[in-house]
Write an enzyme that holds these catalytic residues in place. Sequence first.
Site, short mmCIF file in Angstrom:
data_model
loop_
_atom_site.label_atom_id
_atom_site.label_comp_id
_atom_site.label_asym_id
_atom_site.label_seq_id
_atom_site.Cartn_x
_atom_site.Cartn_y
_atom_site.Cartn_z
N TYR A 158 -18.63 -11.88 107.50
CA TYR A 158 -17.68 -10.81 107.76
C TYR A 158 -18.09 -9.96 108.96
O TYR A 158 -19.23 -9.50 109.07
CB TYR A 158 -17.54 -9.89 106.54
CG TYR A 158 -16.67 -8.70 106.83
CD1 TYR A 158 -15.30 -8.84 106.94
CD2 TYR A 158 -17.22 -7.43 107.05
CE1 TYR A 158 -14.48 -7.77 107.25
CE2 TYR A 158 -16.41 -6.35 107.35
CZ TYR A 158 -15.04 -6.53 107.46
OH TYR A 158 -14.25 -5.46 107.78
N HIS B 132 -9.27 0.78 116.89
CA HIS B 132 -9.63 1.80 115.91
C HIS B 132 -9.72 3.20 116.51
O HIS B 132 -9.82 4.18 115.77
CB HIS B 132 -10.96 1.44 115.23
CG HIS B 132 -10.83 0.34 114.22
ND1 HIS B 132 -10.34 -0.91 114.55
CD2 HIS B 132 -11.11 0.28 112.89
CE1 HIS B 132 -10.33 -1.68 113.48
NE2 HIS B 132 -10.79 -0.98 112.46
N ASN C 120 -18.78 1.36 111.68
CA ASN C 120 -19.04 1.50 110.25
C ASN C 120 -20.09 2.58 110.04
O ASN C 120 -21.12 2.60 110.73
CB ASN C 120 -19.57 0.20 109.67
CG ASN C 120 -18.52 -0.60 108.94
OD1 ASN C 120 -18.78 -1.69 108.49
ND2 ASN C 120 -17.33 -0.08 108.79
N TYR D 136 -19.10 44.19 88.81
CA TYR D 136 -19.75 42.88 88.91
C TYR D 136 -20.18 42.52 90.33
O TYR D 136 -21.19 41.86 90.54
CB TYR D 136 -18.81 41.78 88.41
CG TYR D 136 -18.60 41.74 86.92
CD1 TYR D 136 -19.22 42.64 86.05
CD2 TYR D 136 -17.75 40.78 86.36
CE1 TYR D 136 -19.01 42.59 84.69
CE2 TYR D 136 -17.53 40.72 85.00
CZ TYR D 136 -18.16 41.63 84.17
OH TYR D 136 -17.95 41.58 82.82
N ARG E 39 -23.47 44.32 90.47
CA ARG E 39 -24.41 44.03 89.39
C ARG E 39 -24.75 42.53 89.32
O ARG E 39 -25.86 42.16 88.94
CB ARG E 39 -23.81 44.49 88.07
CG ARG E 39 -24.79 44.51 86.92
CD ARG E 39 -24.22 44.86 85.56
NE ARG E 39 -22.87 45.36 85.52
CZ ARG E 39 -22.03 45.12 84.52
NH1 ARG E 39 -22.43 44.40 83.49
NH2 ARG E 39 -20.81 45.61 84.51
N PHE F 187 -20.74 2.03 103.42
CA PHE F 187 -19.95 2.89 104.30
C PHE F 187 -19.07 3.87 103.54
O PHE F 187 -18.53 4.80 104.13
CB PHE F 187 -19.03 2.02 105.18
CG PHE F 187 -18.26 1.01 104.39
CD1 PHE F 187 -17.24 1.38 103.54
CD2 PHE F 187 -18.58 -0.34 104.49
CE1 PHE F 187 -16.53 0.44 102.81
CE2 PHE F 187 -17.88 -1.29 103.75
CZ PHE F 187 -16.85 -0.89 102.90
N GLU G 265 -8.70 -2.02 101.28
CA GLU G 265 -9.47 -0.80 101.08
C GLU G 265 -8.64 0.11 100.17
O GLU G 265 -7.90 0.99 100.61
CB GLU G 265 -9.76 -0.16 102.44
CG GLU G 265 -10.60 -1.09 103.32
CD GLU G 265 -10.56 -0.75 104.79
OE1 GLU G 265 -9.93 0.28 105.16
OE2 GLU G 265 -11.13 -1.50 105.59
#
Length: 504
Positions: free
Chosen positions: A50, A80, A194, A278, A281, A326, A410
């Site tokens: 791959y 990409h 990646n 609060y 405190r 990844f 994916e």
Amino acid sequence: MSQSPSDIVRIATLRTDLDARMTGLRENASTVARSRAHVEAALSGEASIYGINTGFGALAHKRIAPDRLAQLQKNLLLSHACGTGDPLPMPITRLMLQLKIHALGLGQSGISQPVFEQLLALDAAGIVPYVPSRGSVGASGDLAPLAHMSLPLIGAGQCWNAAGSGPEPASEALARAGLQPVELAAKDGLALINGTQMMAACGAFVLHRAIALLRNADILGAMSLEALQGSARPFDARIHAVRPHPGQVAVAANIRRLLRDSEILESHRDCGKVQDPYSLRCIPQVHGASRDALAHCAEVVERELNSVTDNPLVFDDGDIVSGGNFHGQPLALVLDYAAIALAELASISERRTYLLLAGHDGLPTLLMSDTGINSGFMIPQYTAAALVSENKVLAHPASVDSIPTSLGQEDHVSMGSIGALKLLQVLENVERVLAVELLTAAQALDFRDPLKPGLGVRRAHAAVRDAIGHAEQDYEVGADIERCAALLRDQRLLDALGEDLVLD
């Protein structure tokens, strides 16, 4: 056990000094060469591997001919690099680049030597890619941001110009540094894109800044407590010893240090007030919980910075194995957690600002003597309230969402990159909310004169007054909020405490 401030600061430098790491990688690239040799050996075989001799994602079943492998990797970067939106800040992109070098230098990605050396050359020349901030879903790593980050290696894409004011063609940045574009080989493009370096860089950047904010928040809490003539009893060490969360114990100790030798505390020791609100405190419990949360985030981010998040991975025995390192889920969860922890610092800070304006315990309403004609510090509290409310929206976790990509290959993604970008905005909002408290607490303390606050509060107040004067009438207050934010970012309050008063 909660990490110390120095531990968290180390995140931004990979536990050891990152520049030293870069020098070491330049001097000894044997791990990179060994990993690459395994890739070259695999290419001579018949097996489909791959990303090395196949397509990507939903195209993983398509075998690519040997004479087209270099084009495959170049196409990967080009296809990409489809991010959009405003650019990531320069410091984060530079850290992305360095984190990618660090990960590839661990020797399990199979990057080719020329491409690895080109990455080192970009860093050495101070060339910072110009990376759009949107486009990653945080699953196959930060694909789009890392593709944009990697394009300058081949002379494509954009870099920040020499002035750091905007983009310029990467070819111009390379030429100015005397560099030539490099040719990608098999596996190179995939090794480059990646990984979780965008998410990790954002996390490290924020956590590096957050540790100063944590300690500054304790200073501001002490300043407001003194200005409001609050009680020191809630910070008694015995209270926190029986609920020993590390952050809570540390914050209570910090407040006790800051209040040391306070004339204001002595002046109302027997006033009969039973309990404070609060937001005064419970400073140790609230600030401390954020400390502990951020310490956990720091542990996860630091582990990620020293991990290999590529796919497939190349092992020393020659095996090349596809997996899912990844996937950004470990970071996605803690980036969301960090946003919640930081948002709470702002939430309690805004409540203290509100108390400072309310005219309690002898302070003038809205912190000016002549109100009516003057609005005083009414509207800075609006600003703080707006930012706190915005943080409530931004603190909604991105990691609970997922949307399938790559034609369903994916099918679960982390959305960690979205969490990272939200976290950056939360950080900026929190700094400004704390700046409003700093401005108003300093103004309120002026009205306690001639009584002096505790030593730490006194020194912090003096540092504010060195930069910003007391206000007698309305003025353009926004500029002072930014000055106070700069005091917090530059750690000038912490420095003003001196070596004899160091906070945990």
